[in-house]
Design a protein around this motif. Structure first.
Motif, PDB file in Angstrom:
ATOM      1  N   CYS A  94       8.760   0.802  -7.024  1.00  0.00           N
ATOM      2  CA  CYS A  94       8.075   0.482  -8.277  1.00  0.00           C
ATOM      3  C   CYS A  94       8.104   1.698  -9.215  1.00  0.00           C
ATOM      4  N   ASN A 144       6.202   2.330 -11.534  1.00  0.00           N
ATOM      5  CA  ASN A 144       4.868   2.762 -11.954  1.00  0.00           C
ATOM      6  C   ASN A 144       4.100   3.449 -10.824  1.00  0.00           C
ATOM      7  N   CYS A 145       4.042   2.793  -9.620  1.00  0.00           N
ATOM      8  CA  CYS A 145       3.225   3.361  -8.534  1.00  0.00           C
ATOM      9  C   CYS A 145       4.070   3.976  -7.426  1.00  0.00           C
ATOM     10  N   CYS A 160       6.236  -3.451  -9.395  1.00  0.00           N
ATOM     11  CA  CYS A 160       5.612  -4.374  -8.440  1.00  0.00           C
ATOM     12  C   CYS A 160       4.623  -5.298  -9.155  1.00  0.00           C
ATOM     13  N   CYS A 162       1.184  -3.744 -10.556  1.00  0.00           N
ATOM     14  CA  CYS A 162       1.137  -2.794 -11.682  1.00  0.00           C
ATOM     15  C   CYS A 162       1.319  -3.507 -13.013  1.00  0.00           C
TER      16      CYS A 162
HETATM   17 ZN   LIG Z   1       3.601  -0.648  -8.646  1.00  0.00          ZN
END
Ligand SMILES: [Zn+2]
Length: 260
Positions: free
Chosen positions: A156, A158-159, A179, A182
């Motif tokens: 992902c 973002n995370c 994902c 997020c």
């Molecule tokens: Zn994520």
């Protein structure tokens, strides 16, 4: 710098030319050791010009140049491969112009990038006997990778967690998969089918000899095309006119086939 140091020889693929004054062109070339070079070719637009037939977009040409302050000057040009099959077929030509436009837009001047040069040359050679629609998406993902914008397809963006298949989406502004948990503020998030994700991963790790024999359905191909263009748009930061042209030519070809 002496005169001999200022003169250099290189092969280059002509990305585009711009008219300059009444009779000259500015060329944008992509070369193996010097990356993108911009150079003036004098008199190339005169009717009787000997050099004019060697400096058309798509051509692979051998050049003798003099290094200039802003733009280099082309002293000699001799075409090595005119890619005639591409230049005489409107569908192939529209694809080639899009490919050249992307390279011109994503690369900076005088930054050597032999991977991009070899990718461009191989792609033009493959386009001459191209039988399916895999070449452009393949070129796009490889160009992103060679230019420092390799899409993230496993974690992902973002995370950082590993992506669970079917619990994924795509975020072109962050350059990869995201994902389901997020939802970052103010970025575009697109859906991405499982088939398209698998195809992207396969393209990313494979040679064109393996990619060219893959059968991809029309919907997946369209999804890949839109998604890769969104990624490239994020990397380049502007629209490309040739993208509309390639789609117009493709639609016209479909219409004319329906009319037969
Ligand atoms: Zn994520």
């Amino acid at each position: 710098m002496s005169n001999t140091e200022k003169i250099y020889k290189t092969q280059g693929i002509i990305l585009r030319h711009y008219p300059l004054g009444e009779t000259d062109y500015i060329l944008s070339l992509f070369t193996p050791n010097r990356g993108k070079v911009r150079a003036i070719v004098k008199g190339a637009r005169k009717l009787k010009s000997r050099i004019g037939g060697h400096v058309e977009p798509v051509m692979l040409t051998s050049f003798l140049l003099t290094k200039g302050h802003n733009l280099d000057l082309i002293n000699q040009a001799e075409c090595v491969d005119s890619f005639r099959i591409i230049r005489e077929d409107l569908t192939k030509l529209s694809k080639a112009l899009y490919i050249l436009d992307l390279v011109d837009a994503i690369t900076n001047e005088s930054q050597s990038n032999n991977d991009v040069y070899l990718l461009l040359l191989d792609t033009l050679k493959n386009l001459t006997n191209d039988k399916n629609d895999n070449l452009i998406p393949y070129f796009q993902i490889k160009l992103l990778g060679s230019s420092g914008f390799m899409p993230e397809l496993y974690q992902c963006v973002n995370c950082g967690k590993e992506i669970v298949m079917n619990a994924h989406r795509f975020c072109p502004d962050r350059g990869g998969v995201i994902c389901d948990s997020c939802n970052p503020f103010n970025v575009r998030i697109l859906s991405l089918s499982l088939t398209s994700l698998k195809v992207l991963r396969f393209f990313q790790r494979s040679d064109y000899s393996h990619v060219s024999i893959l059968n991809i359905d029309g919907d997946t191909n369209k999804e890949l095309q839109d998604l890769l263009y969104a990624l490239l748009f994020s990397a380049i930061g502007k629209e490309l006119k040739s993208y509309r042209f390639i789609n117009d030519v493709a639609e016209e070809t479909v219409d004319s086939l329906k009319g037969v």
